[in-house]
Design a protein around this motif. Structure first.
Motif, PDB file in Angstrom:
ATOM      1  N   CYS A  81      92.155  13.211 -15.064  1.00 54.72           N
ATOM      2  CA  CYS A  81      91.877  11.904 -14.473  1.00 54.72           C
ATOM      3  C   CYS A  81      90.855  12.115 -13.365  1.00 54.72           C
ATOM      4  O   CYS A  81      91.057  12.949 -12.476  1.00 54.72           O
ATOM      5  N   VAL A  82      89.726  11.400 -13.414  1.00 58.41           N
ATOM      6  CA  VAL A  82      88.643  11.577 -12.447  1.00 58.41           C
ATOM      7  C   VAL A  82      88.680  10.433 -11.448  1.00 58.41           C
ATOM      8  O   VAL A  82      88.570   9.260 -11.824  1.00 58.41           O
ATOM      9  N   LEU A  83      88.871  10.782 -10.178  1.00 58.75           N
ATOM     10  CA  LEU A  83      88.873   9.740  -9.151  1.00 58.75           C
ATOM     11  C   LEU A  83      87.474   9.142  -9.023  1.00 58.75           C
ATOM     12  O   LEU A  83      86.472   9.862  -9.096  1.00 58.75           O
ATOM     13  N   PRO A  84      87.366   7.838  -8.830  1.00 52.01           N
ATOM     14  CA  PRO A  84      86.046   7.192  -8.755  1.00 52.01           C
ATOM     15  C   PRO A  84      85.259   7.663  -7.529  1.00 52.01           C
ATOM     16  O   PRO A  84      85.831   7.935  -6.478  1.00 52.01           O
ATOM     17  N   SER A  89      82.837   1.364  -8.354  1.00 59.46           N
ATOM     18  CA  SER A  89      84.037   1.808  -9.064  1.00 59.46           C
ATOM     19  C   SER A  89      85.180   2.058  -8.095  1.00 59.46           C
ATOM     20  O   SER A  89      86.350   1.877  -8.440  1.00 59.46           O
ATOM     21  N   THR A  90      84.874   2.460  -6.860  1.00 64.73           N
ATOM     22  CA  THR A  90      85.934   2.660  -5.861  1.00 64.73           C
ATOM     23  C   THR A  90      86.550   1.314  -5.467  1.00 64.73           C
ATOM     24  O   THR A  90      87.769   1.193  -5.316  1.00 64.73           O
ATOM     25  N   ILE A  91      85.701   0.300  -5.312  1.00 64.12           N
ATOM     26  CA  ILE A  91      86.205  -1.047  -5.007  1.00 64.12           C
ATOM     27  C   ILE A  91      87.104  -1.529  -6.145  1.00 64.12           C
ATOM     28  O   ILE A  91      88.196  -2.062  -5.926  1.00 64.12           O
ATOM     29  N   GLU A  92      86.621  -1.313  -7.348  1.00 60.71           N
ATOM     30  CA  GLU A  92      87.389  -1.729  -8.530  1.00 60.71           C
ATOM     31  C   GLU A  92      88.724  -0.997  -8.587  1.00 60.71           C
ATOM     32  O   GLU A  92      89.768  -1.580  -8.909  1.00 60.71           O
ATOM     33  N   PHE A  93      88.726   0.289  -8.264  1.00 58.00           N
ATOM     34  CA  PHE A  93      89.937   1.124  -8.280  1.00 58.00           C
ATOM     35  C   PHE A  93      90.952   0.623  -7.255  1.00 58.00           C
ATOM     36  O   PHE A  93      92.135   0.439  -7.562  1.00 58.00           O
ATOM     37  N   THR A 106      89.424  -7.144   0.463  1.00 55.41           N
ATOM     38  CA  THR A 106      89.854  -6.066   1.363  1.00 55.41           C
ATOM     39  C   THR A 106      89.284  -4.732   0.902  1.00 55.41           C
ATOM     40  O   THR A 106      88.821  -3.918   1.726  1.00 55.41           O
ATOM     41  N   ALA A 107      89.305  -4.487  -0.394  1.00 53.81           N
ATOM     42  CA  ALA A 107      88.772  -3.229  -0.936  1.00 53.81           C
ATOM     43  C   ALA A 107      87.296  -3.081  -0.604  1.00 53.81           C
ATOM     44  O   ALA A 107      86.823  -1.983  -0.244  1.00 53.81           O
ATOM     45  N   THR A 108      86.549  -4.190  -0.699  1.00 52.53           N
ATOM     46  CA  THR A 108      85.112  -4.152  -0.393  1.00 52.53           C
ATOM     47  C   THR A 108      84.882  -3.775   1.064  1.00 52.53           C
ATOM     48  O   THR A 108      84.002  -2.960   1.390  1.00 52.53           O
ATOM     49  N   LYS A 109      85.669  -4.359   1.992  1.00 49.24           N
ATOM     50  CA  LYS A 109      85.532  -4.044   3.420  1.00 49.24           C
ATOM     51  C   LYS A 109      85.791  -2.561   3.682  1.00 49.24           C
ATOM     52  O   LYS A 109      85.085  -1.919   4.464  1.00 49.24           O
ATOM     53  N   ILE A 110      86.824  -1.997   2.997  1.00 49.94           N
ATOM     54  CA  ILE A 110      87.173  -0.580   3.202  1.00 49.94           C
ATOM     55  C   ILE A 110      86.030   0.316   2.723  1.00 49.94           C
ATOM     56  O   ILE A 110      85.596   1.239   3.432  1.00 49.94           O
ATOM     57  N   PHE A 114      83.511   3.167   4.696  1.00 52.05           N
ATOM     58  CA  PHE A 114      83.587   4.626   4.516  1.00 52.05           C
ATOM     59  C   PHE A 114      82.767   5.163   3.333  1.00 52.05           C
ATOM     60  O   PHE A 114      82.694   6.372   3.133  1.00 52.05           O
ATOM     61  N   GLY A 115      82.198   4.270   2.520  1.00 50.47           N
ATOM     62  CA  GLY A 115      81.335   4.707   1.434  1.00 50.47           C
ATOM     63  C   GLY A 115      82.041   5.565   0.406  1.00 50.47           C
ATOM     64  O   GLY A 115      83.221   5.375   0.104  1.00 50.47           O
ATOM     65  N   LYS A 116      81.319   6.569  -0.123  1.00 50.97           N
ATOM     66  CA  LYS A 116      81.870   7.394  -1.193  1.00 50.97           C
ATOM     67  C   LYS A 116      82.989   8.318  -0.704  1.00 50.97           C
ATOM     68  O   LYS A 116      83.674   8.958  -1.501  1.00 50.97           O
ATOM     69  N   ASN A 117      83.197   8.380   0.629  1.00 50.01           N
ATOM     70  CA  ASN A 117      84.265   9.230   1.190  1.00 50.01           C
ATOM     71  C   ASN A 117      85.581   8.468   1.358  1.00 50.01           C
ATOM     72  O   ASN A 117      86.544   8.990   1.916  1.00 50.01           O
ATOM     73  N   THR A 118      85.620   7.244   0.832  1.00 51.56           N
ATOM     74  CA  THR A 118      86.764   6.351   1.059  1.00 51.56           C
ATOM     75  C   THR A 118      88.094   6.977   0.643  1.00 51.56           C
ATOM     76  O   THR A 118      89.064   6.972   1.418  1.00 51.56           O
ATOM     77  N   LEU A 119      88.156   7.514  -0.559  1.00 53.62           N
ATOM     78  CA  LEU A 119      89.441   8.014  -1.064  1.00 53.62           C
ATOM     79  C   LEU A 119      89.916   9.243  -0.298  1.00 53.62           C
ATOM     80  O   LEU A 119      91.119   9.422  -0.082  1.00 53.62           O
ATOM     81  N   ASN A 120      88.985  10.080   0.139  1.00 53.44           N
ATOM     82  CA  ASN A 120      89.372  11.240   0.964  1.00 53.44           C
ATOM     83  C   ASN A 120      89.938  10.786   2.302  1.00 53.44           C
ATOM     84  O   ASN A 120      90.893  11.375   2.823  1.00 53.44           O
ATOM     85  N   ILE A 121      89.354   9.747   2.869  1.00 51.97           N
ATOM     86  CA  ILE A 121      89.854   9.197   4.141  1.00 51.97           C
ATOM     87  C   ILE A 121      91.281   8.679   3.964  1.00 51.97           C
ATOM     88  O   ILE A 121      92.172   8.951   4.789  1.00 51.97           O
ATOM     89  N   ILE A 122      91.500   7.935   2.879  1.00 50.76           N
ATOM     90  CA  ILE A 122      92.842   7.383   2.618  1.00 50.76           C
ATOM     91  C   ILE A 122      93.862   8.508   2.474  1.00 50.76           C
ATOM     92  O   ILE A 122      94.982   8.413   2.981  1.00 50.76           O
ATOM     93  N   LEU A 123      93.464   9.590   1.834  1.00 48.81           N
ATOM     94  CA  LEU A 123      94.383  10.712   1.607  1.00 48.81           C
ATOM     95  C   LEU A 123      94.619  11.545   2.864  1.00 48.81           C
ATOM     96  O   LEU A 123      95.757  11.865   3.205  1.00 48.81           O
ATOM     97  N   GLU A 124      93.520  11.891   3.561  1.00 51.44           N
ATOM     98  CA  GLU A 124      93.619  12.906   4.623  1.00 51.44           C
ATOM     99  C   GLU A 124      93.646  12.331   6.036  1.00 51.44           C
ATOM    100  O   GLU A 124      94.247  12.925   6.936  1.00 51.44           O
TER     101      GLU A 124
END
Length: 731
Positions: A81-84, A89-93, A106-110, A114-124
């Motif tokens: 499974c490849v994270l967007p 695609s991150t907004i869509e995810f 809300t997803a668009t604002k996030i 943070f741009g393409k680093n969004t998911l790492n920020i949410i995790l870490e």
């Protein structure tokens, strides 16, 4: 080349409880020219997955195969499974519904923050999300924990793969334990064996030892004890074992010496954990002890329940004689009468005593006494048998629906559990089980759990036939307990029809063979030949029947030896289905199967409505890149792929064990001294009682005499008889 395709799930066509998917995949990238042709559309795929959704991007690894009906499809062996990464695609995810309370706005604002680093920020660094205006702590926590869980599930499956489990097994494990998977693996990997049917001890032991488990670890020894007890009880039909037996086989299983003291400590610990029960010198698996107890308690309850008294029964039975055109003998009249009055009844008798006729009468009596329409009757009673062929025979004789016990209980083959159980009981008021000698302790326990406590039960069978393949000897124990209502049918009902065959069956059972019975009439033939000429004689008779286009069935005691089932099947294939250019062939484990071959099913496949012992014919073979076989079982066409080719064998000759519950017009039984320990009375009796019209015995008369005199079969150790007796004292 390891073929992959990257893209998104387009649609799920089918999903099983165990994570098997059939669906359509939209491809963005691949390394296969063959798959590139699907870029503009979608490609069908199959495989095992933890979870799939349309928002994620996946990389699927596997191979392109050709399905006869559906054409090309991708068979998935592994996946990622490849994270967007891209903004859209991150907004869509994030707004996909996976994260509760996060919409597109809300997803668009996030993502804009943070741009393409969004998911790492949410995790870490989830606290950084407080910088996004309007985002609440609850929303941040949901995103953080959901993404951790989402990643953890995939990582867990990967780690199970790395330990040595297949993707299918890894999904099976994860779907059962979820987020607790790693804890179970780390604490005691051998627990998988106890809770997951397909994860065997040997598979776990190999993986455990490769990953640092010590040979002397008590968890390993305890698992081996449970494995050995289960295997031995299934092999020999016992309900319990003795300590020295368990110890001896555990040493062999573990392939190393166990100190006596360590072994006994493990036995004690298993008792403390409630996994085994000791009664004096007897050691039971807890599930077996509880099954016997449950059967004894239910039988005791039904025996103590008030009889259904009705003055009209006798008169109504007399009307049945006119209705069916039969004159019942006294034993049959008693069986029919008690079937209505009693809450539990056993009807036992040999061939020709009218057991099937009684079942027919019992159903009609119940309908008439309760003033039911035939439609209502089918809702009130269940006609059951252990095999598909046996249930079909009941249905034909009664003109009422009948089924296997497994189908009635809604068996799910993927998790080996029943949909009808102690929590979801059947509403039927009367159950009739035919061919009960074949029913094992576990299956009857499951049936009782699925019935209302006051459901009437009528058991029909021949206790002189072979006992069940699984543990127990229910019919024998229940009759010999002298605690239950039993009607023994001794008077022959079909004396004139096939009288020599029926007489032989009784002679076999009573160990009093009169050789003058053979060759008096056309229905019973004995052909004396030396052991090295048996197959030649078989071929002569088989050729005669083949030329007349008539069915004949060979029953033999064992698979190996010069006169065994395997050798007979290879020989008779040349007679009944010789090689022809028009017939396609396939080689499976050094055995040639060809179109029009007669085959027998070796295990239950309820989803396909085919069961252990069903006989069919190979209708079509596909033997190129894909290998498929289509077998026709009385109009039911079943597809087999390489993964389940082991589920059938040739059936020109079958084992006497496999013939139980079936009847054949003409049978040949080869009988020679070379069959050794397989020559015993119950086996020969069972074979003889499968015949409807004509029986050939070929071989050595001394072998037949030896078998009839040999009642020294493996004696099953059970305690149901004692439990029934104890339970009946509890008034």
């Amino acid at each position: 080349m390891n073929i992959y395709m990257k893209g998104n799930l387009k649609r799920v066509i089918f999903k099983s409880d165990m994570g098997y998917y059939v669906g359509l995949f939209k491809i963005k990238e691949t390394n296969s020219e063959e798959i590139e042709e699907f870029f503009s559309s979608t490609i069908p795929f199959t495989g095992y997955f933890h979870e799939l959704n349309e928002e994620d991007t996946y990389i699927l690894y596997g191979k392109l195969v050709e399905h006869e009906k559906y054409g090309k499809q991708f068979q998935v062996e592994n996946y990622e499974c490849v994270l967007p990464e891209e903004k859209d695609s991150t907004i869509e995810f994030l707004s996909s519904g996976l994260f509760k309370g996060i919409g597109k706005k809300t997803a668009t604002k996030i993502v804009e923050s943070f741009g393409k680093n969004t998911l790492n920020i949410i995790l870490e660094n989830p606290t950084d999300l407080f910088l996004v205006p309007g985002l609440t702590k609850k929303q941040i926590d949901i995103m953080h924990h959901t993404l951790i869980e989402y990643q953890a599930s995939y990582q867990t499956i990967v780690s199970l793969n790395e330990l040595g489990f297949s993707t299918k097994d890894s999904l099976l494990i994860y779907n059962h334990y979820k987020e607790n998977t790693n804890n179970v693996i780390n604490e005691n990997i051998y627990l998988l064996m106890e809770e997951l049917e397909d994860i065997t001890f040997k598979k776990i032991d190999t993986i455990a030892l490769k990953n640092g488990f010590q040979k002397e670890d008590p968890r390993r020894i305890q698992a081996a004890i449970l494995y050995v007890m289960n295997e031995l009880c299934n092999l020999y039909g016992h309900s319990y074992l003795l300590e020295n037996e368990i110890f001896s086989y555990a040493i062999q299983t573990l392939n190393n010496l166990i100190v006596d003291n360590n072994f006994r400590q493990c036995l004690t610990q298993l008792q403390l954990n409630g996994k085994i029960i000791q009664q004096e010198e007897k050691y039971y698996l807890t599930k077996m002890y509880q099954a016997e107890q449950n059967i004894a308690k239910r039988c005791g309850y039904l025996m103590r329940s008030k009889d259904h008294m009705d003055q009209k029964v006798e008169k109504q039975i007399k009307k049945l004689e006119n209705y069916f055109g039969y004159i019942y003998n006294q034993e049959q009249l008693e069986a029919i009468r008690l079937s209505y009055l009693k809450n539990l009844l056993i009807i036992t008798g040999g061939p020709g005593t009218g057991k099937t006729t009684i079942i027919q009468a019992v159903c009609e009596l119940y309908r008439q006494m309760n003033k039911l329409s035939y439609e209502k009757l089918t809702q009130k009673i269940a006609l059951l048998a252990p095999t598909g062929r046996a249930s079909k025979r009941i249905s034909e004789s009664t003109t009422l629906p009948a089924s296997t016990i497994h189908r009635f209980l809604k068996w799910n083959k993927e998790n080996n559990k029943f949909g009808i159980n102690e929590y979801h009981k059947s509403e039927v008021d009367l159950v009739i089980v035919d061919e009960f000698s074949m029913v094992d302790t576990y299956l009857f326990d499951s049936l009782l759990k699925g019935l209302k406590y006051d459901t009437k039960i009528i058991i029909v069978g021949d206790d002189n036939q072979l006992p069940s393949v699984g543990p127990g000897q229910l019919l024998k124990d229940m009759i010999e307990s002298d605690c239950l209502n039993v009607v023994k049918l001794k008077e022959l009902y079909r004396q004139e029809e096939n009288s020599n065959i029926i007489s032989l069956a009784y002679q076999v059972n009573e160990n009093c063979l009169d050789q003058t019975i053979f060759n008096q009439k056309e229905d019973l033939i004995f052909i004396p030949v030396p052991t090295n000429n048996v197959i030649n004689e078989l071929m002569k008779i088989a050729t005669e029947y083949a030329n007349l286009n008539k069915e004949i069935q060979i029953l033999a005691p064992m698979y190996k030896t010069d006169n065994g089932i395997d050798k007979i099947n290879t020989t008779l294939q040349q007679v009944f289905n010789p090689k022809e250019d028009s017939k396609k062939e396939i080689l499976i484990n050094d055995i040639i199967f060809r179109e029009q071959d007669k085959v027998i099913q070796l295990s239950n496949m309820p989803d396909e409505n085919v069961f252990n012992g069903d006989i069919g014919y190979i209708e079509k073979i596909i033997n190129d890149k894909k290998k498929e076989i289509y077998i026709n079982f009385d109009g039911n066409r079943v597809r087999y792929t390489a993964s389940n080719f082991q589920k059938f064998k040739h059936a020109y000759a079958i084992s006497i064990h496999k013939s139980q519950g079936s009847e054949f017009n003409t049978i040949i039984i080869p009988i020679v001294n070379g069959y050794g320990k397989m020559l015993y009375r119950k086996l020969i009796y069972t074979g003889v009682t499968r015949v409807k019209q004509k029986l050939y015995l070929i071989g050595e008369i001394s072998a037949l005499e030896k078998a009839i005199q040999n009642d020294d079969t493996n004696i099953r150790r059970t305690t149901l008889k004692e439990m029934l007796y104890e339970n009946m004292k509890m008034v």
